[in-house]
Scaffold this motif. Structure first.
Motif, PDB file in Angstrom:
ATOM      1  N   PRO A  15      -6.598  -3.632   1.562  1.00 12.51           N
ATOM      2  CA  PRO A  15      -5.792  -2.558   0.962  1.00 12.51           C
ATOM      3  C   PRO A  15      -6.630  -1.604   0.106  1.00 12.51           C
ATOM      4  O   PRO A  15      -6.311  -0.410   0.016  1.00 12.51           O
ATOM      5  N   LEU A  18      -8.282   0.716   2.506  1.00  8.27           N
ATOM      6  CA  LEU A  18      -7.278   1.642   3.039  1.00  8.27           C
ATOM      7  C   LEU A  18      -6.966   2.752   2.035  1.00  8.27           C
ATOM      8  O   LEU A  18      -6.896   3.929   2.392  1.00  8.27           O
ATOM      9  N   ARG A  19      -6.798   2.360   0.762  1.00 11.68           N
ATOM     10  CA  ARG A  19      -6.475   3.371  -0.256  1.00 11.68           C
ATOM     11  C   ARG A  19      -7.608   4.394  -0.389  1.00 11.68           C
ATOM     12  O   ARG A  19      -7.367   5.602  -0.450  1.00 11.68           O
ATOM     13  N   VAL A  80       1.197  -2.424   8.031  1.00  9.02           N
ATOM     14  CA  VAL A  80       1.837  -1.313   7.328  1.00  9.02           C
ATOM     15  C   VAL A  80       1.775  -0.034   8.177  1.00  9.02           C
ATOM     16  O   VAL A  80       1.806   1.079   7.665  1.00  9.02           O
ATOM     17  N   GLY A 103       5.025   6.296  -5.581  1.00 10.85           N
ATOM     18  CA  GLY A 103       3.758   5.876  -4.979  1.00 10.85           C
ATOM     19  C   GLY A 103       3.864   5.044  -3.716  1.00 10.85           C
ATOM     20  O   GLY A 103       2.848   4.614  -3.186  1.00 10.85           O
ATOM     21  N   PHE A 104       5.075   4.793  -3.210  1.00 13.59           N
ATOM     22  CA  PHE A 104       5.195   3.963  -2.005  1.00 13.59           C
ATOM     23  C   PHE A 104       5.108   4.758  -0.709  1.00 13.59           C
ATOM     24  O   PHE A 104       4.849   4.193   0.345  1.00 13.59           O
ATOM     25  N   ARG A 107       2.464   4.426   2.208  1.00 11.69           N
ATOM     26  CA  ARG A 107       1.756   3.155   1.996  1.00 11.69           C
ATOM     27  C   ARG A 107       2.441   2.014   2.759  1.00 11.69           C
ATOM     28  O   ARG A 107       1.954   0.886   2.733  1.00 11.69           O
ATOM     29  N   PHE A 109       5.995   1.240   2.496  1.00 16.64           N
ATOM     30  CA  PHE A 109       7.136   0.632   1.807  1.00 16.64           C
ATOM     31  C   PHE A 109       8.134   1.677   1.345  1.00 16.64           C
ATOM     32  O   PHE A 109       7.782   2.824   1.117  1.00 16.64           O
TER      33      PHE A 109
ATOM     34  N   PRO B 178       0.780   7.111  -9.812  1.00 14.51           N
ATOM     35  CA  PRO B 178       0.239   6.925  -8.457  1.00 14.51           C
ATOM     36  C   PRO B 178      -0.660   8.075  -8.034  1.00 14.51           C
ATOM     37  O   PRO B 178      -0.385   8.783  -7.072  1.00 14.51           O
ATOM     38  N   SER B 195       1.528  -1.080  -4.254  1.00 13.58           N
ATOM     39  CA  SER B 195       1.325  -1.075  -2.802  1.00 13.58           C
ATOM     40  C   SER B 195       0.134  -1.947  -2.390  1.00 13.58           C
ATOM     41  O   SER B 195       0.155  -2.580  -1.332  1.00 13.58           O
ATOM     42  N   ILE B 196      -0.907  -1.980  -3.218  1.00 11.72           N
ATOM     43  CA  ILE B 196      -2.077  -2.821  -2.928  1.00 11.72           C
ATOM     44  C   ILE B 196      -1.663  -4.287  -2.803  1.00 11.72           C
ATOM     45  O   ILE B 196      -2.083  -4.994  -1.876  1.00 11.72           O
ATOM     46  N   GLN B 199       0.635  -4.775   0.329  1.00 14.41           N
ATOM     47  CA  GLN B 199      -0.106  -4.745   1.592  1.00 14.41           C
ATOM     48  C   GLN B 199      -0.882  -6.039   1.825  1.00 14.41           C
ATOM     49  O   GLN B 199      -1.102  -6.441   2.964  1.00 14.41           O
ATOM     50  N   THR B 202       1.868  -8.275   3.363  1.00 21.83           N
ATOM     51  CA  THR B 202       2.425  -7.951   4.686  1.00 21.83           C
ATOM     52  C   THR B 202       1.510  -8.412   5.812  1.00 21.83           C
ATOM     53  O   THR B 202       1.971  -8.647   6.932  1.00 21.83           O
TER      54      THR B 202
END
Lengths: 206, 206
Positions: A15, A18-19, A80, A103-104, A107, A109, B178, B195-196, B199, B202
């Motif tokens: 993650p 990814l960010r 995701v 912030g979702f 991402r 969610f 965010p 989200s981190i 993720q 998930t």
């Protein structure tokens, strides 16, 4: 290598990759390298290459990684590449903040429902959500097929809420209450713990 | 090895070790092992022994680690063998939650002040705190000697607030907004990003 064998510590870094990649994409970047990613994240380039190589070949020696392609692949690995409905339990400060959190998006969610047990809160609105009675928590989330929840209730109630969530079919819990929760081995649990982040920084302060 | 040379990724694991050890202490435990710590954290025992060995000899082969002693040592390394005053900027949902948060005690932090720029909020109370005018942020925190801040303002204001904090002498920022914030290299920054954590879970869901 089977994905089942990948160490959890590696999964925990994906993650972060990814960010960083999504931020680069917002900067209209197309290509990056393990060196650049590593510098942004404070992780060695060799570690990043090793982590990613567990899932396949995502870049070629000397040409770097294609950012949109690597984003897509990591989203698939982390599941995701879809949008998960998430339930919030607890309509206090933190729960309200989560229901309104911006912030979702992008991402994977979206908050779908918020619950509380306080009769004074049930039926009231937070943003677009009507606060639902947590007495019906297990049943309501089971009907809706919710698999992910965030707990934002007082510490004294967190374990009870976790049990209700698991009974309702939740498989992954993010706990904001400052207390450890016991869950069966097939249930994922993570904690939002600001002290962990603060302590990582005080190391560098005199 | 000089502490300056310790990789940041190792520093990032020490708060996790500390939290697990403190939980064991609450369970009235005295002795643990790298194996047990590793199982609780999903990190290999070898990694834990290697990380801790960078700071000295904290246990003997076969006898394990003394929990109170190791807690004390890690607290010293992370500079949380004291209590740091922390400022909260933003008195919305998240900021209010932080001002009331019960999870900082025994972790090395206490909230000292909360600021907002909204005239309707300034002067109001959250728990025992009176919300202060963020117009005076830099000056007030400099006088108080505050080194650590948590940002809980809308994304559009986060960079401006960070600049004010740094001007006021803050060296470490925990950002709940965010959005990515730019800071000079001598400033520590960490993000609370649900989200981190989601993720990471998930990956294990179908």
């Amino acid at each position: 290598m089977s994905e089942n064998k990948i160490p959890d510590i590696v999964i925990g870094r994906l993650p972060l990759y990814l960010r960083s990649l999504q931020r680069m994409q917002q900067e209209n970047r197309i290509i990056t390298s393990s060196q650049e990613l590593g510098e942004r994240l404070g992780i060695s380039a060799a570690q990043i290459r090793k982590d990613l190589s567990l899932f396949g070949e995502f870049g070629k020696q000397g040409t770097g990684y294609n950012i949109p392609y690597l984003i897509e692949k990591i989203q698939q690995i982390l599941h995701v590449d879809r949008v998960w409905d998430v339930v919030v339990v607890g309509a206090g400060d933190i729960g309200s903040g989560l229901a309104r959190y911006q912030g979702f998006s992008n991402r994977g969610f979206r908050v779908a429902m918020i619950f509380d047990r306080d009769p004074l809160k049930i039926g009231a609105k937070i943003g677009n959500f009507i606060i639902q009675d947590s007495h019906n928590l297990s049943e309501t989330i089971r009907k809706a097929g919710i698999k992910i929840a965030m707990i934002a209730v007082p510490s004294s109630e967190a374990q009870t809420v976790a049990n209700q969530l698991i009974k309702g079919g939740v498989r992954a819990i993010l706990n904001y209450a400052p207390i450890s929760i016991s869950v069966p081995p097939h249930i994922q649990i993570q904690y939002i713990d600001p002290s962990i982040h603060l302590q990582r920084m005080t190391y560098y302060l005199e």
